[in-house]
Design a protein around this motif. Structure first.
Motif, PDB file in Angstrom:
ATOM      1  N   ARG A  86       0.832  -1.211   0.000  1.00 40.02           N
ATOM      2  CA  ARG A  86       0.000   0.000   0.000  1.00 40.02           C
ATOM      3  C   ARG A  86       0.862   1.254   0.000  1.00 40.02           C
ATOM      4  N   PHE A  87       1.958   1.239   0.741  1.00 44.09           N
ATOM      5  CA  PHE A  87       2.861   2.396   0.734  1.00 44.09           C
ATOM      6  C   PHE A  87       3.448   2.629  -0.648  1.00 44.09           C
ATOM      7  N   LEU A  88       3.912   1.572  -1.295  1.00 45.65           N
ATOM      8  CA  LEU A  88       4.511   1.721  -2.625  1.00 45.65           C
ATOM      9  C   LEU A  88       3.460   2.102  -3.667  1.00 45.65           C
ATOM     10  N   ASP A  89       2.251   1.570  -3.540  1.00 49.42           N
ATOM     11  CA  ASP A  89       1.166   1.961  -4.446  1.00 49.42           C
ATOM     12  C   ASP A  89       0.870   3.454  -4.318  1.00 49.42           C
ATOM     13  N   ALA A  90       0.764   3.926  -3.072  1.00 52.66           N
ATOM     14  CA  ALA A  90       0.459   5.345  -2.854  1.00 52.66           C
ATOM     15  C   ALA A  90       1.577   6.235  -3.376  1.00 52.66           C
ATOM     16  N   THR A  91       2.815   5.753  -3.206  1.00 58.25           N
ATOM     17  CA  THR A  91       3.970   6.572  -3.610  1.00 58.25           C
ATOM     18  C   THR A  91       4.119   6.627  -5.121  1.00 58.25           C
ATOM     19  N   TYR A  92       4.037   5.490  -5.786  1.00 53.04           N
ATOM     20  CA  TYR A  92       4.355   5.427  -7.205  1.00 53.04           C
ATOM     21  C   TYR A  92       3.143   5.256  -8.119  1.00 53.04           C
ATOM     22  N   GLY A  93       2.010   4.856  -7.561  1.00 50.60           N
ATOM     23  CA  GLY A  93       0.838   4.650  -8.393  1.00 50.60           C
ATOM     24  C   GLY A  93      -0.217   5.728  -8.285  1.00 50.60           C
ATOM     25  N   GLU A  94      -0.218   6.465  -7.162  1.00 50.21           N
ATOM     26  CA  GLU A  94      -1.255   7.463  -6.921  1.00 50.21           C
ATOM     27  C   GLU A  94      -0.725   8.894  -6.924  1.00 50.21           C
ATOM     28  N   ALA A  95       0.405   9.137  -6.277  1.00 50.34           N
ATOM     29  CA  ALA A  95       0.964  10.494  -6.228  1.00 50.34           C
ATOM     30  C   ALA A  95       1.416  10.937  -7.621  1.00 50.34           C
ATOM     31  N   GLN A  96       1.345  12.229  -7.880  1.00 49.74           N
ATOM     32  CA  GLN A  96       1.749  12.801  -9.155  1.00 49.74           C
ATOM     33  C   GLN A  96       3.095  13.508  -8.995  1.00 49.74           C
ATOM     34  N   TRP A  97       4.014  13.248  -9.927  1.00 48.16           N
ATOM     35  CA  TRP A  97       5.385  13.749  -9.807  1.00 48.16           C
ATOM     36  C   TRP A  97       5.811  14.473 -11.079  1.00 48.16           C
ATOM     37  N   THR A  98       6.796  15.358 -10.937  1.00 53.97           N
ATOM     38  CA  THR A  98       7.393  15.996 -12.108  1.00 53.97           C
ATOM     39  C   THR A  98       8.252  14.977 -12.849  1.00 53.97           C
ATOM     40  N   ARG A  99       8.577  15.288 -14.094  1.00 53.82           N
ATOM     41  CA  ARG A  99       9.418  14.401 -14.890  1.00 53.82           C
ATOM     42  C   ARG A  99      10.890  14.587 -14.531  1.00 53.82           C
ATOM     43  N   ALA A 100      11.624  13.479 -14.541  1.00 50.57           N
ATOM     44  CA  ALA A 100      13.071  13.538 -14.357  1.00 50.57           C
ATOM     45  C   ALA A 100      13.727  13.985 -15.651  1.00 50.57           C
ATOM     46  N   ALA A 101      14.673  14.903 -15.549  1.00 47.70           N
ATOM     47  CA  ALA A 101      15.360  15.392 -16.745  1.00 47.70           C
ATOM     48  C   ALA A 101      16.077  14.253 -17.464  1.00 47.70           C
ATOM     49  N   LEU A 102      16.620  13.329 -16.709  1.00 49.70           N
ATOM     50  CA  LEU A 102      17.336  12.233 -17.346  1.00 49.70           C
ATOM     51  C   LEU A 102      16.378  11.316 -18.099  1.00 49.70           C
ATOM     52  N   HIS A 103      15.174  11.153 -17.581  1.00 52.73           N
ATOM     53  CA  HIS A 103      14.177  10.366 -18.314  1.00 52.73           C
ATOM     54  C   HIS A 103      13.793  11.056 -19.623  1.00 52.73           C
ATOM     55  N   ASP A 104      13.712  12.368 -19.602  1.00 57.46           N
ATOM     56  CA  ASP A 104      13.408  13.091 -20.847  1.00 57.46           C
ATOM     57  C   ASP A 104      14.532  12.909 -21.866  1.00 57.46           C
ATOM     58  N   TRP A 105      15.771  12.909 -21.386  1.00 58.16           N
ATOM     59  CA  TRP A 105      16.920  12.689 -22.275  1.00 58.16           C
ATOM     60  C   TRP A 105      16.864  11.297 -22.891  1.00 58.16           C
ATOM     61  N   LEU A 106      16.597  10.288 -22.065  1.00 57.05           N
ATOM     62  CA  LEU A 106      16.495   8.927 -22.584  1.00 57.05           C
ATOM     63  C   LEU A 106      15.308   8.777 -23.531  1.00 57.05           C
ATOM     64  N   ALA A 107      14.223   9.490 -23.256  1.00 54.21           N
ATOM     65  CA  ALA A 107      13.050   9.400 -24.132  1.00 54.21           C
ATOM     66  C   ALA A 107      13.370   9.896 -25.533  1.00 54.21           C
ATOM     67  N   ARG A 108      14.290  10.857 -25.633  1.00 53.37           N
ATOM     68  CA  ARG A 108      14.680  11.340 -26.961  1.00 53.37           C
ATOM     69  C   ARG A 108      15.543  10.308 -27.679  1.00 53.37           C
ATOM     70  N   LEU A 109      16.400   9.622 -26.942  1.00 52.52           N
ATOM     71  CA  LEU A 109      17.256   8.589 -27.551  1.00 52.52           C
ATOM     72  C   LEU A 109      16.495   7.285 -27.781  1.00 52.52           C
ATOM     73  N   ARG A 110      15.535   7.010 -26.906  1.00 48.59           N
ATOM     74  CA  ARG A 110      14.701   5.812 -26.948  1.00 48.59           C
ATOM     75  C   ARG A 110      15.537   4.542 -27.146  1.00 48.59           C
ATOM     76  N   PRO A 111      16.346   4.158 -26.162  1.00 52.50           N
ATOM     77  CA  PRO A 111      17.139   2.924 -26.277  1.00 52.50           C
ATOM     78  C   PRO A 111      16.243   1.706 -26.478  1.00 52.50           C
ATOM     79  N   PRO A 112      16.694   0.716 -27.231  1.00 49.87           N
ATOM     80  CA  PRO A 112      15.898  -0.500 -27.448  1.00 49.87           C
ATOM     81  C   PRO A 112      15.752  -1.371 -26.205  1.00 49.87           C
ATOM     82  N   CYS A 113      16.585  -1.126 -25.206  1.00 45.50           N
ATOM     83  CA  CYS A 113      16.493  -1.902 -23.964  1.00 45.50           C
ATOM     84  C   CYS A 113      16.916  -1.000 -22.809  1.00 45.50           C
TER      85      CYS A 113
END
Length: 285
Positions: A86-113
């Protein structure tokens, strides 16, 4: 320690990530800039942050503060496994968070794995519009001879599929410690880790197609510290059959002796830098 100039390494990494010869391996540090949309608090990602968040902001006993799995095991024994879920669900499944800059960088490269040991869903959001496979680690499940669930997304949501997909060359997202979507499943407590690592060492925590695809790959460790036995054991098993000279690179500022020895043993070159600092110019582009 790598002697290649950082600018040259960055070119090598971006090219390798894009063509799939280098696999990003994401740790808690990639979420360092992520905050709550509701109140501005940081997302719990590191072991200490998770323990404090799980315990209402209060430190636990020193022996429990050592590592999140130990603290989660204590909560599980006192209040049941559901309390941790329940703690992990509330933290990662329910709460809303800003995007990580590094995730945005990877999203542009879109690695196959991509391998991501965090339990958040930002990586899944990055690939939401394209067909891909999602491997989610799981533990302590009955009636199965493996410790993962495999999902297929055609760009419109996930559906669970058998362990061997019809198109094994689709992009693969691997969340070994679980995630909140599409069905919440987590590796969290000591008991979870013991079961998962045992099956990982025995070959039952990875699909056969993934074992084949990882042969000869190099790995780029981002946001990872390697001073805990649990994370080192998981890493060394997940990157089995890696390339040599080097097997990859680990961005760790001020690595300690234990981290240096471990990286030498695996053939991983250390780069004395934080991921966010090294990639700052690229992320801002």
């Amino acid at each position: 320690m790598s002697t290649i100039p950082l600018a040259d390494l960055l070119d090598v990494w971006q090219s390798g990530l894009a063509d799939g010869s280098i696999v990003p391996y994401l740790g808690p540090g990639v979420l360092a800039d992520v905050t709550s949309l509701a109140d501005g608090r940081k997302i719990p990602a590191t072991s200490e942050q998770l323990i404090l968040a799980m315990n209402g902001g209060r430190p636990m006993a020193p022996k429990l503060m050592y590592e999140f799995p130990r603290a989660a095991m204590n909560v599980e024994l006192k209040r049941g496994r559901g309390a941790v879920t329940r703690f992990l669900d509330a933290t990662y499944g329910e709460a809303q968070w800003t995007r990580a800059a590094l995730h945005d960088w990877l999203a542009r490269l879109r690695p196959p794995c991509v391998i991501d040991i965090n339990r958040d869903t930002q990586l899944l959001d990055s690939y939401a519009a394209i067909p891909h496979l999602l491997i989610v680690g799981c533990a302590r499940i009955g009636g199965a001879d493996h410790r993962f669930r495999l999902y297929l997304s055609a760009g419109d949501g996930y559906r669970e599929i058998p362990p061997e997909p019809t198109d094994p060359m689709l992009p693969v997202l691997f969340k070994p410690m679980g995630t909140a979507r599409p069905v919440p499943a987590y590796i969290a407590s000591d008991a979870d880790y013991v079961d998962y690592i045992t099956e990982l060492m025995g070959g039952f925590a990875l699909p056969a197609f993934f074992k084949a695809r990882r042969r000869g790959k190099r790995y780029l460790l981002l946001g990872m510290r390697l001073d805990r036995d649990t994370e080192r054991m998981i890493l060394s098993n997940l990157i089995h059959d890696a390339a040599a000279d080097p097997a990859g690179w680990a961005l760790i500022a001020g690595a300690n002796d234990k981290e240096r020895r471990f990286c030498r043993r695996l053939g991983i070159e250390l780069v004395d830098a934080e991921a966010a600092a090294l990639l700052a110019d690229t992320l801002a582009a």
